[in-house]
Motif scaffolding. Sequence first.
Motif, PDB file in Angstrom:
ATOM      1  N   CYS A 198     -12.112   5.641   2.361  1.00 14.20           N
ATOM      2  CA  CYS A 198     -11.260   5.903   3.527  1.00 14.20           C
ATOM      3  C   CYS A 198      -9.894   5.253   3.331  1.00 14.20           C
ATOM      4  N   GLY A 199      -9.860   3.934   3.144  1.00 18.23           N
ATOM      5  CA  GLY A 199      -8.616   3.230   2.847  1.00 18.23           C
ATOM      6  C   GLY A 199      -7.695   2.949   4.015  1.00 18.23           C
ATOM      7  N   THR A 200      -8.086   3.295   5.246  1.00 16.41           N
ATOM      8  CA  THR A 200      -7.241   3.052   6.406  1.00 16.41           C
ATOM      9  C   THR A 200      -7.023   1.557   6.588  1.00 16.41           C
ATOM     10  N   LEU A 201      -5.760   1.142   6.779  1.00 14.30           N
ATOM     11  CA  LEU A 201      -5.470  -0.262   7.042  1.00 14.30           C
ATOM     12  C   LEU A 201      -5.835  -0.571   8.483  1.00 14.30           C
ATOM     13  N   ARG A 202      -6.655  -1.623   8.668  1.00 13.26           N
ATOM     14  CA  ARG A 202      -7.127  -1.984  10.001  1.00 13.26           C
ATOM     15  C   ARG A 202      -6.785  -3.437  10.294  1.00 13.26           C
ATOM     16  N   PRO A 203      -6.291  -3.728  11.500  1.00 11.98           N
ATOM     17  CA  PRO A 203      -6.028  -5.122  11.871  1.00 11.98           C
ATOM     18  C   PRO A 203      -7.322  -5.928  11.863  1.00 11.98           C
ATOM     19  N   ALA A 224       0.855  -1.181   0.000  1.00  9.53           N
ATOM     20  CA  ALA A 224       0.000   0.000   0.000  1.00  9.53           C
ATOM     21  C   ALA A 224       0.888   1.227   0.000  1.00  9.53           C
ATOM     22  N   TYR A 225       0.489   2.251  -0.731  1.00  9.58           N
ATOM     23  CA  TYR A 225       1.270   3.476  -0.805  1.00  9.58           C
ATOM     24  C   TYR A 225       0.498   4.600  -0.116  1.00  9.58           C
ATOM     25  N   VAL A 241      -1.598 -10.101   3.867  1.00  7.77           N
ATOM     26  CA  VAL A 241      -3.014 -10.049   3.492  1.00  7.77           C
ATOM     27  C   VAL A 241      -3.907 -10.591   4.602  1.00  7.77           C
ATOM     28  N   THR A 242      -3.410 -11.475   5.423  1.00  6.16           N
ATOM     29  CA  THR A 242      -4.246 -12.081   6.455  1.00  6.16           C
ATOM     30  C   THR A 242      -4.282 -11.278   7.748  1.00  6.16           C
ATOM     31  N   ASP A 243      -3.464 -10.241   7.867  1.00  8.53           N
ATOM     32  CA  ASP A 243      -3.396  -9.476   9.103  1.00  8.53           C
ATOM     33  C   ASP A 243      -4.195  -8.179   9.072  1.00  8.53           C
ATOM     34  N   PHE A 244      -4.376  -7.601   7.904  1.00  4.93           N
ATOM     35  CA  PHE A 244      -5.010  -6.298   7.782  1.00  4.93           C
ATOM     36  C   PHE A 244      -6.030  -6.276   6.659  1.00  4.93           C
TER      37      PHE A 244
END
Length: 53
Positions: free
Chosen positions: A32-37, A10-11, A21-24
């Motif tokens: 929004c695009g925020t990476l979430r656990p 992700a940039y 891929v399995t964590d977030f």
Amino acid sequence: MSVADPAPTAYADGTTIVVSVTDFVSCTYKGCGTLRPLAEVSENRQCPGCGRV
């Protein structure tokens, strides 16, 4: 010998972040695009980026 596929990238603001891929997951609410656990998502916590569950 085979080479494993690289983790998704992700940039954000010119910084490269490599995550499994399995964590977030990425929040999809209105871009929004925020990476979430995944743990936070499965507990129905609010997104720190947009505040949506």
